[in-house]
Design a protein around this motif. Structure first.
Motif, mmCIF file in Angstrom:
data_model
loop_
_atom_site.group_PDB
_atom_site.id
_atom_site.type_symbol
_atom_site.label_atom_id
_atom_site.label_comp_id
_atom_site.label_asym_id
_atom_site.label_seq_id
_atom_site.Cartn_x
_atom_site.Cartn_y
_atom_site.Cartn_z
ATOM 1 N N ASP A 153 -4.080 -8.653 5.516
ATOM 2 C CA ASP A 153 -4.635 -7.942 4.368
ATOM 3 C C ASP A 153 -6.080 -7.570 4.655
ATOM 4 O OD1 ASP A 153 -4.566 -6.750 1.938
ATOM 5 O OD2 ASP A 153 -4.564 -8.586 0.751
ATOM 6 N N GLY A 187 0.861 -1.181 0.000
ATOM 7 C CA GLY A 187 0.000 0.000 0.000
ATOM 8 C C GLY A 187 0.888 1.219 0.000
ATOM 9 N N HIS A 230 -1.463 4.244 2.088
ATOM 10 C CA HIS A 230 -2.734 3.521 2.132
ATOM 11 C C HIS A 230 -2.423 2.038 2.300
ATOM 12 C CE1 HIS A 230 -1.853 4.213 -2.231
ATOM 13 N NE2 HIS A 230 -2.137 2.915 -2.336
ATOM 14 N N PRO A 280 -8.722 -3.641 4.852
ATOM 15 C CA PRO A 280 -8.979 -2.259 4.414
ATOM 16 C C PRO A 280 -7.719 -1.411 4.483
ATOM 17 C CG PRO A 280 -9.836 -2.626 6.626
ATOM 18 C CD PRO A 280 -9.418 -3.965 6.109
ATOM 19 N N ARG A 281 -7.707 -0.362 3.693
ATOM 20 C CA ARG A 281 -6.585 0.573 3.694
ATOM 21 C C ARG A 281 -6.519 1.337 5.016
ATOM 22 N NH1 ARG A 281 -6.509 3.581 -2.230
ATOM 23 N NH2 ARG A 281 -5.565 1.843 -3.395
ATOM 24 N N ARG A 282 -5.308 1.521 5.514
ATOM 25 C CA ARG A 282 -5.065 2.328 6.713
ATOM 26 C C ARG A 282 -4.130 3.461 6.298
ATOM 27 N NH1 ARG A 282 -7.260 -1.203 10.362
ATOM 28 N NH2 ARG A 282 -7.197 -3.375 9.639
ATOM 29 N N HIS A 305 -2.434 -1.677 3.234
ATOM 30 C CA HIS A 305 -3.528 -2.628 3.442
ATOM 31 C C HIS A 305 -3.028 -3.979 3.939
ATOM 32 C CE1 HIS A 305 -2.516 -4.732 -0.335
ATOM 33 N NE2 HIS A 305 -2.275 -3.523 -0.806
ATOM 34 N N TYR A 306 -1.707 -4.182 3.934
ATOM 35 C CA TYR A 306 -1.151 -5.433 4.447
ATOM 36 C C TYR A 306 0.212 -5.157 5.066
ATOM 37 C CZ TYR A 306 1.072 -10.003 4.679
ATOM 38 O OH TYR A 306 1.739 -11.114 5.116
#
Length: 502
Positions: free
Chosen positions: A338, A308, A325, A340-342, A327-328
């Motif tokens: 894996d 991300g 962003h 949602p985007r953080r 996500h993993y």
């Protein structure tokens, strides 16, 4: 002197005073990690908004400057199109209070966007780069400078740059521009150029075969780090990162095997002998995360494994904050599977561990990557980008996070169930909730309105353990149970009551 100039000078004087206060703000509340680092709070401070994308933020002498692609700004809480104040791709705010300042210039023509802001080391000059041909009524060419004392446009720094400027760096004597260009002031300068502070083009010259997006000067180490989307520098393979001589542009250090072919360096920052980079990539087998290295010998200290793209990084008190962003991060200590985007992360600079600090934005407009740029202004982290919401609430283009008070609360009260009842024993069960900036929460259990237990447990959004509590009551008695979660400062509403017969 006009009346507007008097107002502007007064505001500049006031913000200088506010700036000294901002640097002295006491730490009121931060989350202390097991290793001793303290993160900022995850609750955003009230912040003005833009009606477009913020590409760069910079701090100097009590003022935060914002550059991007926008036409207006609006107050905290205002809905799009309401209470707007015209600001064409550039705005200035008091770093402590967040108040909009009268410092305003219109950057237009060309693509009409400000991509890079950088203050001089003494804070007296703000250098501005991007893709623009006019500042108010003055012709420029993608780069110029302002005096921070009165927000006036400088006459001496007006290089002719033939393509967008994406990054700026300064030393006590030199200003470096980096971006997409190949010609500056009519002379060949391939993606990076150096100037005196008065705007004279210097002999520094490097041949970079792709766009440069980040530049970091370390004069005390005899080098300038350059990062971007390139594959060769000065005729030799250099994937996305290289160290150059500050005076000649010749190659000083290479970083072979640090980044794969389809990854690019988006950001660079420094803390002592350490430097940190953020990266992004496209396709499989790419690197999207962050790397820590040593300036003295060019060795890698650590490398995380998050996926991300990372847009910017900044260090503050032993913590590396990043706008991304992700996500993993499953193979990074403290990381997540894996999902949602953080859009914000905090990592320990000592061992890359992901710390418990999880404010978030949406992807937003444009390319939909959320936050793009960070800067520390005293004790406050300012972030800009494409987002239109922060922690689930409307907030466009800008946000900021302080050291307290005003930290976040647990997300919600748990839901109680009765796992079993027998012989005067009632076993209650619930799933732990979570908090954006507190890992350990306390669960207050009430029987008939009286507090009977306060168990504690650590949790994160992606790992919320099941919990139980067994209460002893007279056999055959009837009771009503409720539960609330607290981080010690904020407590959720009590849950829906659970009626139980023992």
């Amino acid at each position: 002197m006009t009346a507007s100039t008097v107002v502007l000078l007064a505001a500049a004087s006031l913000t200088s005073a506010f700036g000294s206060q901002a640097r002295d703000v006491k730490v009121l509340r931060t989350e202390k990690t097991p290793r001793g680092e303290r993160t900022l709070t995850a609750a955003p401070l009230a912040t003005w908004q833009t009606d477009g994308i913020v590409w760069s933020v910079e701090y100097a002498r009590g003022v935060v400057y914002v550059g991007g692609t926008f036409d207006n700004v609006r107050p905290p809480g205002a809905k799009p199109g309401r209470k707007q104040v015209a600001r064409k791709n550039f705005a200035a705010f008091d770093a402590l209070t967040g108040k909009l300042l009268p410092c305003a210039h219109s950057f237009t023509k060309g693509a009409g966007t400000v991509r890079a802001l950088k203050a001089s080391r003494d804070g007296k000059v703000l250098y501005v780069g991007g893709s623009f041909d006019r500042v108010d009524g003055t012709g420029v060419s993608s780069a110029t400078a302002l005096n921070t004392a009165d927000c006036s446009l400088r006459r001496d720094f007006r290089p002719a740059v033939a393509a967008p400027v994406r990054a700026i760096e300064t030393t006590d004597t030199t200003v470096y521009l980096a971006g997409d260009f190949t010609v500056v002031d009519g002379q060949e300068r391939r993606r990076v150029a150096a100037f005196s502070r008065s705007g004279t083009l210097l002999p520094f010259k490097a041949d970079v075969d792709g766009p440069v997006r980040a530049i970091l000067a370390a004069s005390d180490r005899g080098q300038v780090l350059v990062g971007g989307k390139f594959h060769h520098v000065n005729g030799q393979p250099e994937q996305a990162l290289v160290s150059l001589s500050p005076t000649t542009g010749s190659t000083v250090k290479s970083f072979h095997d640090w980044l794969p072919e389809r990854s690019a360096v988006t950001s660079l920052t420094r803390n002592g002998d350490r430097f940190y980079l953020g990266a992004e990539g496209e396709g499989t087998g790419i690197f999207d995360g962050r790397i820590a290295g040593r300036l003295s010998d060019g060795t890698m200290v650590w490398k995380d494994t998050c996926l991300g793209a990372t847009q910017d990084v900044v260090v503050y008190k032993g913590v590396l904050y990043s706008a991304s962003h992700a996500h993993y991060c499953g193979l990074t200590p403290g990381g997540f599977p894996d999902g949602p985007r953080r859009h914000f992360l905090a990592e320990s600079v000592s061992d890359r561990s992901i710390l418990h600090w999880f404010p978030d934005t949406d992807d937003g407009i444009g390319e939909g990557v959320g936050p793009r740029t960070l800067v520390m202004a005293g004790n406050v982290l300012w972030a800009g980008g494409e987002f239109t919401a922060v922690n689930g609430r409307p907030q466009q283009g800008l946000t900021r996070f302080g050291t307290g008070p005003g930290d976040t609360a647990p997300q919600a009260a748990p839901r109680l169930t009765a796992r079993r009842t027998h012989a005067g024993k009632v076993t209650l069960a619930w799933r732990a909730t979570w908090d954006r900036d507190d890992a350990e929460l306390t669960y207050r259990i009430y029987r008939d309105g009286v507090l009977v237990a306060s168990p504690k447990r650590r949790s994160v959004e992606w790992d919320r353990p099941d919990m139980t509590y067994t209460d002893s009551v007279p056999p055959g008695s009837h009771h009503r149970y409720t539960i609330a979660a607290t981080d010690g400062r904020h407590t959720t509403h009590r849950s829906e009551p659970l009626d139980v017969t023992a």
